[in-house]
Design an enzyme around this catalytic site. Structure first.
Site, PDB file in Angstrom:
ATOM      1  N   LYS A   1       3.945  25.145 -16.508  1.00  9.04           N
ATOM      2  CA  LYS A   1       3.174  26.009 -17.419  1.00  9.04           C
ATOM      3  C   LYS A   1       1.700  25.580 -17.422  1.00  9.04           C
TER       4      LYS A   1
ATOM      5  N   PHE B   1      13.789  36.341 -24.505  1.00 12.21           N
ATOM      6  CA  PHE B   1      13.792  36.150 -25.968  1.00 12.21           C
ATOM      7  C   PHE B   1      12.502  36.668 -26.616  1.00 12.21           C
TER       8      PHE B   1
ATOM      9  N   LYS C   1      19.129  27.027 -26.246  1.00 10.40           N
ATOM     10  CA  LYS C   1      18.065  26.326 -26.969  1.00 10.40           C
ATOM     11  C   LYS C   1      18.618  25.832 -28.304  1.00 10.40           C
TER      12      LYS C   1
ATOM     13  N   GLY D   1      12.640  11.657 -20.369  1.00 10.00           N
ATOM     14  CA  GLY D   1      11.215  11.959 -20.582  1.00 10.00           C
ATOM     15  C   GLY D   1      10.956  12.776 -21.836  1.00 10.00           C
TER      16      GLY D   1
ATOM     17  N   SER E   1      12.006  28.997 -18.745  1.00  7.41           N
ATOM     18  CA  SER E   1      11.502  28.459 -20.014  1.00  7.41           C
ATOM     19  C   SER E   1      12.271  27.255 -20.563  1.00  7.41           C
TER      20      SER E   1
ATOM     21  N   TYR F   1       8.999  21.615 -16.488  1.00  7.28           N
ATOM     22  CA  TYR F   1       8.660  22.885 -17.158  1.00  7.28           C
ATOM     23  C   TYR F   1       7.214  22.876 -17.638  1.00  7.28           C
ATOM     24  N   SER F   2       6.852  21.856 -18.423  1.00  8.33           N
ATOM     25  CA  SER F   2       5.505  21.886 -19.009  1.00  8.33           C
ATOM     26  C   SER F   2       4.431  21.732 -17.936  1.00  8.33           C
TER      27      SER F   2
ATOM     28  N   THR G   1       2.490  27.534 -23.789  1.00  8.83           N
ATOM     29  CA  THR G   1       3.235  26.668 -24.694  1.00  8.83           C
ATOM     30  C   THR G   1       2.409  25.470 -25.146  1.00  8.83           C
ATOM     31  N   ASP G   2       2.796  24.903 -26.287  1.00  9.86           N
ATOM     32  CA  ASP G   2       2.148  23.661 -26.745  1.00  9.86           C
ATOM     33  C   ASP G   2       2.539  22.466 -25.874  1.00  9.86           C
ATOM     34  N   GLU G   3       3.611  22.627 -25.071  1.00 10.19           N
ATOM     35  CA  GLU G   3       4.102  21.483 -24.292  1.00 10.19           C
ATOM     36  C   GLU G   3       3.115  21.040 -23.215  1.00 10.19           C
TER      37      GLU G   3
ATOM     38  N   ASN H   1      14.437  17.196 -35.335  1.00  7.01           N
ATOM     39  CA  ASN H   1      15.588  17.986 -34.874  1.00  7.01           C
ATOM     40  C   ASN H   1      16.801  17.826 -35.797  1.00  7.01           C
TER      41      ASN H   1
HETATM   42  P1  NAD Z   1      13.179  33.368 -21.771  1.00  5.02           P
HETATM   43  O1  NAD Z   1      13.686  32.385 -20.785  1.00  5.02           O
HETATM   44  O2  NAD Z   1      14.054  33.790 -22.894  1.00  5.02           O
HETATM   45  O3  NAD Z   1      12.732  34.706 -21.022  1.00  5.02           O
HETATM   46  C1  NAD Z   1      11.978  34.683 -19.847  1.00  5.02           C
HETATM   47  C2  NAD Z   1      12.071  36.077 -19.221  1.00  5.02           C
HETATM   48  O4  NAD Z   1      11.250  36.089 -18.051  1.00  5.02           O
HETATM   49  C3  NAD Z   1      13.491  36.443 -18.766  1.00  5.02           C
HETATM   50  O5  NAD Z   1      13.789  37.766 -19.159  1.00  5.02           O
HETATM   51  C4  NAD Z   1      13.426  36.332 -17.255  1.00  5.02           C
HETATM   52  O6  NAD Z   1      14.323  37.223 -16.586  1.00  5.02           O
HETATM   53  C5  NAD Z   1      11.975  36.687 -16.974  1.00  5.02           C
HETATM   54  N1  NAD Z   1      11.446  36.104 -15.727  1.00  5.02           N
HETATM   55  C6  NAD Z   1      11.499  34.814 -15.323  1.00  5.02           C
HETATM   56  N2  NAD Z   1      10.879  34.683 -14.133  1.00  5.02           N
HETATM   57  C7  NAD Z   1      10.431  35.909 -13.772  1.00  5.02           C
HETATM   58  C8  NAD Z   1       9.725  36.426 -12.660  1.00  5.02           C
HETATM   59  N3  NAD Z   1       9.365  35.625 -11.648  1.00  5.02           N
HETATM   60  N4  NAD Z   1       9.420  37.736 -12.618  1.00  5.02           N
HETATM   61  C9  NAD Z   1       9.801  38.567 -13.643  1.00  5.02           C
HETATM   62  N5  NAD Z   1      10.492  38.138 -14.729  1.00  5.02           N
HETATM   63  C10 NAD Z   1      10.789  36.826 -14.794  1.00  5.02           C
HETATM   64  O7  NAD Z   1      11.809  32.759 -22.297  1.00  5.02           O
HETATM   65  P2  NAD Z   1      11.110  32.895 -23.723  1.00  5.02           P
HETATM   66  O8  NAD Z   1      11.577  31.815 -24.589  1.00  5.02           O
HETATM   67  O9  NAD Z   1      11.178  34.295 -24.160  1.00  5.02           O
HETATM   68  O10 NAD Z   1       9.603  32.544 -23.310  1.00  5.02           O
HETATM   69  C11 NAD Z   1       8.707  33.566 -22.867  1.00  5.02           C
HETATM   70  C12 NAD Z   1       7.374  32.939 -22.533  1.00  5.02           C
HETATM   71  O11 NAD Z   1       6.852  32.291 -23.685  1.00  5.02           O
HETATM   72  C13 NAD Z   1       7.443  31.871 -21.449  1.00  5.02           C
HETATM   73  O12 NAD Z   1       6.298  31.993 -20.643  1.00  5.02           O
HETATM   74  C14 NAD Z   1       7.423  30.561 -22.214  1.00  5.02           C
HETATM   75  O13 NAD Z   1       6.843  29.538 -21.446  1.00  5.02           O
HETATM   76  C15 NAD Z   1       6.567  30.922 -23.392  1.00  5.02           C
HETATM   77  N6  NAD Z   1       6.804  30.168 -24.634  1.00  5.02           N
HETATM   78  C16 NAD Z   1       8.068  30.049 -25.136  1.00  5.02           C
HETATM   79  C17 NAD Z   1       8.265  29.387 -26.338  1.00  5.02           C
HETATM   80  C18 NAD Z   1       9.643  29.250 -26.957  1.00  5.02           C
HETATM   81  O14 NAD Z   1       9.790  28.550 -27.957  1.00  5.02           O
HETATM   82  N7  NAD Z   1      10.673  29.911 -26.444  1.00  5.02           N
HETATM   83  C19 NAD Z   1       7.180  28.833 -27.024  1.00  5.02           C
HETATM   84  C20 NAD Z   1       5.894  28.959 -26.460  1.00  5.02           C
HETATM   85  C21 NAD Z   1       5.727  29.647 -25.279  1.00  5.02           C
HETATM   86  O1  DAU Z   2       7.269  23.885 -27.700  1.00  2.00           O
HETATM   87  C1  DAU Z   2       7.457  25.135 -27.117  1.00  2.00           C
HETATM   88  C2  DAU Z   2       8.658  25.084 -26.205  1.00  2.00           C
HETATM   89  O2  DAU Z   2       9.803  25.080 -27.035  1.00  2.00           O
HETATM   90  C3  DAU Z   2       8.712  26.239 -25.218  1.00  2.00           C
HETATM   91  O3  DAU Z   2       7.611  26.158 -24.355  1.00  2.00           O
HETATM   92  C4  DAU Z   2      10.015  26.190 -24.406  1.00  2.00           C
HETATM   93  O4  DAU Z   2      10.101  27.323 -23.567  1.00  2.00           O
HETATM   94  C5  DAU Z   2      11.174  26.212 -25.386  1.00  2.00           C
HETATM   95  O5  DAU Z   2      12.398  26.106 -24.673  1.00  2.00           O
HETATM   96  C6  DAU Z   2      11.050  25.063 -26.377  1.00  2.00           C
HETATM   97  O6  DAU Z   2      11.222  23.783 -25.709  1.00  2.00           O
HETATM   98  P1  DAU Z   2      12.062  22.609 -26.384  1.00  2.00           P
HETATM   99  O7  DAU Z   2      12.507  21.692 -25.312  1.00  2.00           O
HETATM  100  O8  DAU Z   2      11.317  22.020 -27.528  1.00  2.00           O
HETATM  101  O9  DAU Z   2      13.295  23.480 -26.988  1.00  2.00           O
HETATM  102  P2  DAU Z   2      14.846  23.182 -27.056  1.00  2.00           P
HETATM  103  O10 DAU Z   2      15.427  24.217 -27.989  1.00  2.00           O
HETATM  104  O11 DAU Z   2      15.463  23.040 -25.718  1.00  2.00           O
HETATM  105  O12 DAU Z   2      14.910  21.778 -27.792  1.00  2.00           O
HETATM  106  C7  DAU Z   2      14.339  21.597 -29.085  1.00  2.00           C
HETATM  107  C8  DAU Z   2      14.502  20.146 -29.442  1.00  2.00           C
HETATM  108  O13 DAU Z   2      15.914  19.906 -29.676  1.00  2.00           O
HETATM  109  C9  DAU Z   2      14.104  19.186 -28.342  1.00  2.00           C
HETATM  110  O14 DAU Z   2      13.538  18.035 -28.944  1.00  2.00           O
HETATM  111  C10 DAU Z   2      15.409  18.839 -27.661  1.00  2.00           C
HETATM  112  C11 DAU Z   2      16.419  18.911 -28.784  1.00  2.00           C
HETATM  113  N1  DAU Z   2      17.778  19.346 -28.403  1.00  2.00           N
HETATM  114  C12 DAU Z   2      17.903  20.453 -27.634  1.00  2.00           C
HETATM  115  C13 DAU Z   2      19.153  20.899 -27.265  1.00  2.00           C
HETATM  116  C14 DAU Z   2      19.316  22.130 -26.381  1.00  2.00           C
HETATM  117  C15 DAU Z   2      18.875  18.653 -28.873  1.00  2.00           C
HETATM  118  O15 DAU Z   2      18.754  17.644 -29.591  1.00  2.00           O
HETATM  119  N2  DAU Z   2      20.109  19.089 -28.511  1.00  2.00           N
HETATM  120  C16 DAU Z   2      20.300  20.177 -27.707  1.00  2.00           C
HETATM  121  O16 DAU Z   2      21.468  20.511 -27.380  1.00  2.00           O
END
Ligand code: NAD
Ligand code: DAU
Length: 365
Positions: free
Chosen positions: A165, A13, A200, A295, A86, A161-162, A135-137, A260
């Protein structure tokens, strides 16, 4: 390839948004290393087909030989590490992949990069950067009245996960402190926007709403997240890469805390206007409260003053503009959603790129 950067996880993403934005603004090529887990989707990068500035390599950051070969062949001036598992819910069901990819993977990547960096001349070593996207987590959960996370907040990760990270952040820090590797770390809040995998919250709600399926809200829906449009996260990473101080961490966020349930209601209201249900009823009827995540962190909030004051970065989108763009993107890209849901994007890798990419060899995408 002179002056390229190595991006890991660039088919996911945020990584794919970053690669697309980077190549829209820079002549510096991108070597994109991604293992194409379920979350990696080369279709995200289809617009780069035939663009010699993008070299896609199917592989794992934990494959030390592959990474060493890529570094010595392409001589990147920086590595931007997005690669990770992630999704918090998946980490609860199966934590091992998170330990393997996020901790062991980052460790092996750091070691390969350290060896490469040590072969550079003095000037090259000084200019090189390893930017770790986190991540902030890692900071844990905030009480309602607590101030937002600063970079000084202690690490208190609560999910597999967190925790994975946080461990990777510590490794990055140690490789700077012990070996002098020029690292930067960014800790960002929740992203949303185009190309977001529909497991997500935000993409799941949009996609389920349009399919007239339940909109699952965990627990009481009053958990708070701090949402940032993905393109703003990408611009922050570019800015930190350009001007961040070596060894520092930068919190990235949009000052946009929301519960949420409020997010889900906003999406429903937008869809009521942009794609009303055939029966004329409001999408909010589909909201369904389900069992809470074990959790579950109650609140995240990012204090982004350091990156704003030191580096002059500011988000371009408000939540109102960003969420409207996001809903519109999903309405305009229902084929992308259908491919992701059917798993057809995996077949597409074979169709589009053939067996070489599918089996892990390097090639231009
Ligand atoms: P995502 O799950 O959409 O994408 C992760 C990508 O990494 C995928 O394309 C996957 O194939 C690749 N990958 C996983 N393990 C691998 C490995 N061992 N070698 C090579 N490629 C690998 O994740 P995202 O939401 O795009 O997040 C990207 C980064 O940003 C992550 O490190 C995540 O912790 C961080 N982050 C995400 C968010 C969020 O809200 N999504 C917020 C803050 C930080
Ligand atoms: O804070 C940054 C993080 O945000 C990133 O590090 C992670 O990679 C990313 O996945 C995201 O984590 P969250 O757990 O916050 O995201 P998610 O979209 O899974 O959930 C957002 C909030 O919504 C969380 O409080 C859980 C809730 N939720 C999630 C899903 C999937 C629901 O209530 N219903 C749902 O079906």
């Amino acid at each position: 390839m002179k002056h390229c950067i190595l991006v890991t996880g660039g088919a996911g993403f945020i990584g794919s948004n970053f690669v697309l934005d980077w190549l829209a603004q820079s002549q510096q090529s991108v070597i994109n290393l991604d293992k194409l887990s379920y979350a990696g989707n080369l279709q995200n990068l289809a617009s780069l087909q035939g663009d010699a500035r993008h070299v896609f390599v199917h592989g794992d950051i934990g494959d030390s030989d592959l990474v060493a070969k890529l570094l010595s062949t392409h001589q990147p001036r920086a590595v931007v590490n997005f690669a990770a598992e992630s999704h918090v819910d998946r980490s609860i069901h199966g934590p091992e992949a998170f330990v393997q990819n996020n901790i062991v993977g980052t460790f092996r990547l750091l070691e390969a990069v350290r060896s490469y960096w040590q072969t550079m001349d003095v000037e090259g070593r000084a200019a090189f950067r390893f930017l770790h996207v986190s991540t902030d987590e890692v900071y844990g959960s905030l009480a309602p009245d607590e101030p937002a996370f600063t970079e000084q907040h202690p690490f208190e990760p609560n999910s597999p996960y967190s925790a994975s990270k946080a461990a990777s952040d510590h490794l990055v820090r140690a490789w700077h402190h012990t070996y002098g590797l020029p690292v930067l770390t960014t800790n960002c809040s929740n992203n949303y926007g185009p190309l977001h995998f529909p497991e997500k919250l935000i993409p799941l709600v949009i996609v389920n709403a349009l399919a007239l399926k339940p909109l699952p809200v965990y627990g009481d829906g009053q958990q708070i997240r701090d949402w940032l449009y993905v393109k703003d996260h990408c611009s922050a990473i570019r800015r930190v890469l350009q001007a961040g101080r070596v060894g520092e961490t930068y919190n990235i966020g949009g000052w946009n805390e929301q519960a949420n349930l409020s997010i889900v209601r906003t999406i429903c209201e937008l869809l009521d206007r942009m794609a009303p249900r055939a029966d004329g009823k409001p999408y909010q009827e589909q909201i369904t409260f389900v069992t809470d995540r074990p959790g579950h962190d109650r609140r995240y909030a990012i204090d982004a003053r350091k990156v704003e004051q030191e580096l002059g970065w500011k988000p371009q989108e408000t939540f109102e503009s960003g969420i409207a763009k996001t809903v519109q993107w999903y309405l305009d890209n229902q084929d992308w959603v259908a491919h992701v849901q059917s798993g057809a994007y995996r077949d597409w890798v074979h169709t589009q790129y053939g067996a070489a990419i599918a089996q892990g060899q390097a090639g231009a995408a």
